[in-house]
Design a protein around this motif. Structure first.
Motif: not given
Length: 282
Positions: A9, A13, A192-194, A209, A211-213
């Protein structure tokens, strides 16, 4: 979410971000290419940390690997400073597509490698005099033990590694001093955040994309991972500047951005310089 899914993911991004960054005012690729003497501020800051540990000739004629190189302007800055056989590694194929284009326009022969920084030693079959990484890198790595071991294994005996990155206390404050809102110590799992934005201009609607982790890595883990991999720490410092305006209230300074004089003094960056011992089996 499994770790591999989280990394994938993040990769999607950063593929999106590469498109935004390559045409942003912050990276100013056209201006960078127009002035063959220009060295990025990031690399000038990195060099100020690394220089006391280099030979008199500096980085010139030393082989160099840049981990998590993104679109390659910092990597090319090292080449412009005279580093030889320069390699740049990143997990984003789209970032490397732009890096390849920019390097060709700049007339520099850089080897670009696609892959996870934790696995760099399995992807590159050679050793380097210097390995560098900086400015927003290790928060995207789930763990640092394999990362540090890979760095050790890729260094020539006597070779140098340098990391300069956002101070982990800023992540604990969600880049909104002065209130603690998140973990400082590592080992707490994935954050995790958007976010449809990025740190450059003109990102609105460009990041599909979202979503960030991220993974928190405190200074004990960062330095401990390098020591456990067999590297010798030569210097550690906490710095009052950073490369991007991470929160309101920062003021421009020669190194990038800093807190104004009346603000409480907290670290914005940290830097570590480590060396692989001269014995090949160390």
């Amino acid at each position: 979410m499994h770790e591999a899914e989280a990394v994938a993911a993040n990769q999607a991004n950063w593929d999106d971000r590469a498109e935004v960054h390559a045409r942003s005012e912050m990276y100013d690729v056209a201006g960078f290419l127009a002035d063959p003497e220009e060295i990025s501020t990031v690399v000038l800051n990195d060099l100020s940390v690394l220089a006391p540990h280099l030979p008199e000739s500096g980085i010139r004629n030393l082989s160099l690997l840049h981990l998590q190189c993104h679109i390659g302007t910092d990597t090319l800055s090292w080449a412009r400073l005279g580093a030889l056989d320069v390699h740049g590694l990143d997990f984003s194929a789209n970032s490397l597509r732009h890096a390849t284009r920019i390097a060709k326009a700049d007339g520099h022969d850089v080897t670009w490698v696609e892959g996870d920084a934790r696995c760099a030693s399995t992807l590159i079959d050679r050793h380097f005099d210097v390995i560098v990484t900086s400015a927003g890198t290790i928060v995207w790595l789930p763990e640092l033990a394999t990362w540090a071991q890979s760095i050790h294994d890729l260094l020539e005996p006597g070779g140098l590694f340098m990391i300069r990155d956002d101070h982990p206390i800023l992540g604990a404050m969600a880049f909104e001093p002065w209130e603690i809102t998140d973990d400082y110590l590592g080992g707490g799992g994935t954050r995790t955040y958007e976010d449809s934005g990025t740190y450059t201009d003109n990102a609105g609607g460009e990041i599909a994309h979202v979503t960030n982790h991220e993974w928190r890595h405190d200074l004990g883990e960062i330095i401990g991972s390098l020591l456990n991999a067999g590297l010798r720490i030569e210097a550690f410092t906490e710095l009052p500047y950073m490369d991007w305006p991470a929160f309101s209230g920062l003021a421009p300074c020669p190194q990038g951005w800093a807190l104004p004089p009346q603000a409480p003094r907290i670290p914005l960056n940290f830097a570590v310089v480590a060396r692989r011992p001269n014995q090949r089996n160390s």
